[in-house]
Design an enzyme around this catalytic site. Structure first.
Site, PDB file in Angstrom:
ATOM      1  N   ASN A   1      -1.978   7.131  -2.488  1.00 12.49           N
ATOM      2  CA  ASN A   1      -3.212   6.879  -1.733  1.00 12.49           C
ATOM      3  C   ASN A   1      -3.965   5.683  -2.309  1.00 12.49           C
ATOM      4  OD1 ASN A   1      -5.135   7.349   0.297  1.00 12.49           O
ATOM      5  ND2 ASN A   1      -6.431   8.530  -1.096  1.00 12.49           N
ATOM      6  N   ASN A   2      -3.250   4.607  -2.551  1.00 13.26           N
ATOM      7  CA  ASN A   2      -3.876   3.430  -3.138  1.00 13.26           C
ATOM      8  C   ASN A   2      -2.951   2.232  -2.935  1.00 13.26           C
ATOM      9  OD1 ASN A   2      -5.698   1.842  -4.488  1.00 13.26           O
ATOM     10  ND2 ASN A   2      -5.460   2.828  -6.479  1.00 13.26           N
TER      11      ASN A   2
ATOM     12  N   HIS B   1       0.866  -1.183   0.000  1.00 11.30           N
ATOM     13  CA  HIS B   1       0.000   0.000   0.000  1.00 11.30           C
ATOM     14  C   HIS B   1       0.898   1.227   0.000  1.00 11.30           C
ATOM     15  CE1 HIS B   1      -3.678   2.353   0.872  1.00 11.30           C
ATOM     16  NE2 HIS B   1      -2.809   3.161   1.463  1.00 11.30           N
ATOM     17  N   CYS B   2       0.725   2.085  -1.001  1.00  5.63           N
ATOM     18  CA  CYS B   2       1.575   3.265  -1.159  1.00  5.63           C
ATOM     19  C   CYS B   2       0.801   4.524  -0.754  1.00  5.63           C
ATOM     20  CB  CYS B   2       2.054   3.384  -2.605  1.00  5.63           C
ATOM     21  SG  CYS B   2       3.131   4.821  -2.875  1.00  5.63           S
ATOM     22  N   PRO B   3       1.192   5.193   0.337  1.00 11.24           N
ATOM     23  CA  PRO B   3       0.476   6.418   0.723  1.00 11.24           C
ATOM     24  C   PRO B   3       0.680   7.561  -0.261  1.00 11.24           C
ATOM     25  CG  PRO B   3       2.437   6.111   2.076  1.00 11.24           C
ATOM     26  CD  PRO B   3       2.296   4.862   1.257  1.00 11.24           C
TER      27      PRO B   3
END
Length: 265
Positions: free
Chosen positions: A124-125, A119-121
């Site tokens: 945001n996905n 999950h990559c902030p």
């Protein structure tokens, strides 16, 4: 597979994504205003270099937007399990739903994602089966754009002829040195971070291993057959045409992945 818009309700992710957009806007607005356009107007550089800069900026933005809003491979609540593939599915112990092996439950998003990498902030996905190729394009074009901007900053002070027509009333002209120092520091920081991330992503694709699988130490390299790198990249990008791997505007058509190659999480 149709394009499905996917939004993650996460204020922390929104803030991180806003930072990335602001950095992109800063580079696209400031670098051309101070360096590229003035040198082009005075005939120091050809117009092709200006077009290339804005082309890289557009490709980078498209990859960012699409990676952020593309469904990464979220599993429906009642998935239809193909006949003869039930043995390759398992029950998630967090949401109690069936999912194919190599899927992972994202605690931040609250659902399972097919072949989830992480999950990559910053987008945001989640980075999963359906948007991993866009995330790779984002890393690639961010590296190119950042390197291109740093190259222009270097040439501006050490190679190009001095600019003759300067409007000293403009704020960015009067504070050019401070702005360019900040832009250089920002560019070097971005380049180092993206280079490390892009390298780990490429190694993961070549070895057909996700970041989650690496952290869980679940891969048995001896018993698992190794695919050619062309096949692993083709599966991620959804096409065997290598030129299409660099186009963020197209629609991905997933290639079927043989389950006997799969890693199990």
């Amino acid at each position: 597979m149709g394009f499905r818009i996917h939004f993650v309700v996460d204020p922390h992710g929104w803030c991180c994504l806003a930072v990335i957009v602001c950095v992109w806007l800063f580079n696209v607005a400031i670098i051309p205003k101070i360096i590229i356009l003035p040198h082009y107007e005075e005939g120091h550089i050809p117009g092709a270099l200006v077009i290339l800069f804005y082309g890289l900026a557009i490709f980078c933005l498209v990859a960012l937007v699409r990676a952020s809003i593309t469904d990464p491979g979220r599993l429906p609540e009642n998935p239809k399990i193909p006949h003869g593939e039930r043995e390759f599915w398992e029950l998630c112990n967090k949401c109690n739903l069936m999912r194919p092996k190599r899927s992972h439950h994202c605690s931040r998003c609250g659902h399972c994602v097919r072949r989830m990498d992480h999950h990559c902030p910053w987008i945001n996905n989640c980075v999963g089966e359906d948007n991993h190729w866009l995330f790779l394009q984002l890393c690639f074009y961010t590296e190119l754009l950042t390197s291109y901007a740093l190259m222009f900053a270097f040439c501006h002070y050490y190679y190009f002829l001095p600019l003759k027509k300067r409007n000293l009333d403009l704020f960015i002209v009067r504070h050019e040195l401070a702005i360019m120092r900040f832009a250089t520091l920002l560019g070097i920081t971005m380049l180092v971070g993206i280079t490390g991330l892009f390298y780990t992503q490429l190694i993961g694709i070549i070895t057909d291993t996700t970041s989650i699988e690496k952290m869980s130490n679940c891969c048995e390299e001896i018993s698992r057959p190794r695919k050619p790198w062309q096949q692993t990249f083709s599966e991620v990008f959804g096409t065997r045409w290598k030129i299409l791997w660099f186009i963020p505007f197209r629609q991905r058509q997933p290639l079927r992945v043989p389950y006997h190659f799969a890693n199990h999480v």
